[in-house]
Write a protein that holds these residues in place. Structure first.
Motif, PDB file in Angstrom:
ATOM      1  N   ALA A  57      62.100  66.849  83.297  1.00 43.44           N
ATOM      2  CA  ALA A  57      60.934  66.399  83.117  1.00 43.44           C
ATOM      3  C   ALA A  57      60.685  65.655  81.857  1.00 43.44           C
ATOM      4  O   ALA A  57      59.938  64.720  81.710  1.00 43.44           O
ATOM      5  CB  ALA A  57      59.935  67.531  83.068  1.00 43.44           C
ATOM      6  N   ILE A  75      55.527  72.802  85.229  1.00 48.58           N
ATOM      7  CA  ILE A  75      56.560  73.382  86.025  1.00 48.58           C
ATOM      8  C   ILE A  75      56.211  74.852  86.274  1.00 48.58           C
ATOM      9  O   ILE A  75      56.501  75.333  87.315  1.00 48.58           O
ATOM     10  CB  ILE A  75      58.013  73.227  85.283  1.00 48.58           C
ATOM     11  CG1 ILE A  75      58.362  71.794  85.191  1.00 48.58           C
ATOM     12  CG2 ILE A  75      59.085  74.167  85.886  1.00 48.58           C
ATOM     13  CD1 ILE A  75      59.549  71.662  84.210  1.00 48.58           C
ATOM     14  N   ALA A  82      55.224  69.669  80.074  1.00 53.67           N
ATOM     15  CA  ALA A  82      55.960  69.804  81.290  1.00 53.67           C
ATOM     16  C   ALA A  82      56.351  71.329  81.509  1.00 53.67           C
ATOM     17  O   ALA A  82      56.240  71.878  82.820  1.00 53.67           O
ATOM     18  CB  ALA A  82      57.700  69.357  80.843  1.00 53.67           C
TER      19      ALA A  82
END
Length: 254
Positions: free
Chosen positions: A25, A92, A88
């Motif tokens: 990411a 996630i 990120a």
């Protein structure tokens, strides 16, 4: 070679250990390209894969390698990469942010986003308190307070500061004792803010903290002043819990 160096620097931002999904990411490379470069870094003995049940996980073989790579990133790029890492993690781990508060606090406090840094430092500090990791909690709250002081003045900033001061005072008491020199100033400042924006229970908690600091230092005249103030608050708010505590403070002092 340049690609490998850039990737090594990006991975260093993620920490001594990092997971592949997060690296993907933040690195902004295709899956194949990333895998090819990480394989090269493994062959060069920079990182190695370690067993993990959830995600593919890597660790820098030497802490010094990670440190040197981290320090070689220019400050502005470093801040950007930390922010990318924080964003990120939010994406996630949307459903399990509680498990990643320390990482979020770490990355955002080194980014260009002080608002998110304060939010996650506060959450990480609160979580550390509940787990008994008081030194960590103090570090988080102090870090958040340092950032809040750079915000434009106003009710919003006061509310954030007050939110941090009471748990910080409590953590100081738990680690250093009621009479520690750090405790008093925290509750005095909290008192100032409470006068402006505090709720009844917040204001009473601050009076309690100020009382405790003085009584344990044997300053009975000042303790009596705070006990009387507590009684005045009990009269003002007419709350049975506050009455009980105020009478207790008065009784202790007498």
């Amino acid at each position: 070679h340049n690609d490998e160096k850039n990737l090594l620097q990006t991975l260093a931002i993620l920490g001594r250990e990092f997971v592949l999904s997060l690296a993907r990411a933040v690195a902004g490379k295709s899956e194949d390209e990333l895998e090819r470069l990480i394989t090269k870094l493994q062959l060069g003995d920079f990182v190695y894969e370690q067993p993990s049940i959830v995600d593919v996980e890597y660790i820098f073989k030497h802490a010094l390698t990670q440190e040197v790579a981290y320090n070689s990133v220019l400050l502005e790029r470093r801040k950007q990469l930390h922010e990318n890492a924080g964003n990120a993690i939010e994406t996630i781990y949307t459903t399990s942010l509680d498990d990643h508060l320390a990482d979020l606090a770490y990355h955002f406090s080194r980014s260009r986003n002080p608002e998110k840094a304060v939010e996650y430092l506060h959450l990480a500090g609160t979580q550390a308190m509940t787990r008994g990791a008081l030194r960590q909690a103090i570090g988080n709250f102090e870090g958040a307070l340092g950032l809040v002081k750079t915000f434009p003045s106003g009710a919003g900033r006061d509310a954030l500061e007050l939110q941090l001061l009471t748990p910080l005072g409590t953590a100081y008491i738990a680690t250093r004792g009621y009479a520690a020199p750090e405790v008093g100033p925290v509750f005095i400042r909290a008192r100032e803010l409470c006068e402006r924006i505090g709720q009844p229970t917040q204001l009473f908690a601050v009076v309690w903290g100020n009382f405790a600091w003085h009584v344990v230092r044997g300053e009975m005249g000042l303790s009596m002043d705070w006990a009387r103030e507590a009684m005045a608050l009990a009269g003002r708010f007419d709350d049975p819990g506050i009455w009980m505590e105020a009478l207790f403070l008065l009784g202790v002092t007498l």
